[in-house]
Design an enzyme around this catalytic site. Sequence first.
Site, mmCIF file in Angstrom:
data_model
loop_
_atom_site.group_PDB
_atom_site.id
_atom_site.type_symbol
_atom_site.label_atom_id
_atom_site.label_comp_id
_atom_site.label_asym_id
_atom_site.label_seq_id
_atom_site.Cartn_x
_atom_site.Cartn_y
_atom_site.Cartn_z
ATOM 1 N N GLU A 66 24.334 -27.389 -38.906
ATOM 2 C CA GLU A 66 25.472 -26.730 -38.259
ATOM 3 C C GLU A 66 26.722 -27.595 -38.414
ATOM 4 O O GLU A 66 27.834 -27.104 -38.499
ATOM 5 C CB GLU A 66 25.158 -26.519 -36.776
ATOM 6 C CG GLU A 66 26.258 -25.851 -35.995
ATOM 7 C CD GLU A 66 25.824 -25.463 -34.592
ATOM 8 O OE1 GLU A 66 26.554 -25.797 -33.648
ATOM 9 O OE2 GLU A 66 24.758 -24.835 -34.443
ATOM 10 N N SER A 99 24.889 -30.295 -31.617
ATOM 11 C CA SER A 99 23.703 -29.783 -32.309
ATOM 12 C C SER A 99 23.858 -29.980 -33.813
ATOM 13 O O SER A 99 24.818 -29.501 -34.404
ATOM 14 C CB SER A 99 23.510 -28.294 -32.023
ATOM 15 O OG SER A 99 23.315 -28.075 -30.643
ATOM 16 N N ARG A 107 27.597 -18.762 -36.444
ATOM 17 C CA ARG A 107 28.309 -19.984 -36.837
ATOM 18 C C ARG A 107 29.129 -19.815 -38.119
ATOM 19 O O ARG A 107 29.242 -20.738 -38.929
ATOM 20 C CB ARG A 107 27.342 -21.174 -36.974
ATOM 21 C CG ARG A 107 26.565 -21.485 -35.703
ATOM 22 C CD ARG A 107 27.480 -21.911 -34.545
ATOM 23 N NE ARG A 107 26.728 -22.077 -33.307
ATOM 24 C CZ ARG A 107 26.637 -21.143 -32.358
ATOM 25 N NH1 ARG A 107 27.259 -19.981 -32.491
ATOM 26 N NH2 ARG A 107 25.957 -21.369 -31.261
#
Length: 305
Positions: free
Chosen positions: A298, A228, A178
Amino acid sequence: MLEKELLAREIEKIAGQENVKLDEPMKNHTSFKVGGPADILVTPVSVSQLSQILKLCKNKSVPVFVMGNGTNLIVRDKGIRGVVVKIFDNLNQFTVKDDIITAYAGILLSRVSTIAYENGLTGLEFACGIPGTLGGAVAMNAGAYGGEMKDVVVETEYMDKDGEIRVVRDDGHQFGYRTSFIQKNSGIVIKTSMKLKKGNKEEIKALMDDLTQRRQEKQPLEMPSAGSIFKRPEGYFAGKLIEDCGLRGHRIGGAEVSQKHCGFIVNTGDAKAKDILDLIEYIRNTVKMKFGVDMQTEVRIVGEV
């Protein structure tokens, strides 16, 4: 006339009056449907406009925040000071040559996945249900179901903070979980080339259909969220940790841990950004106390505190 109104007039000369908004509620531009006003929001229609806007703001020491379509974003209730640049469907052109798709940052990643299928190219099936733009996906190395952008991206043209165009290739992207070189250096993705493989269209379609069905069954797609919320902690699944803490359905204000998937927080209709952020903090503290695991977000969190 206020200073921000004067700045808005200058930006209008670059991007056109119809593409510049003053005191624009950010809840209209995020999938979570929360967020206070941006002083100025501009949607440039060309790379040249983007460069001019960045240079203007730098000269005036005005902060700039660049976003895609707001699917991985929480904007605080006080909003964002300075200029928000939204790169979305004004910059969405693409080309296909042999097994390489080159596309601009504002195109939806799911659309690129469909383009790959239409051209009999395999490698982007994992992206068929990811809701963000290509630019955001490359910057954060988005992924799902075992695939990540790092698997296909070979070259990216990006703009640095000074409005200058740069290019990174292959390992120069420095993709991690990420994250990427571009994200770490606050670069703005302009366009990306992805190298895929020739595949069987029926097999590609079957896999995309399967992943779409799995998403629909397991994720609260019918409610406002940002996907998420947490990165996957090493050796664990975020949703499972949250569920094992007994937090399924836990609410603070209008924010709720999804009944369908504990890795998601949903806006039940009247949530403020504060509700979501308080719930995130509550989850982090609870998981830390019970399992000793640090949960990292995230989703991007921006705006005036």
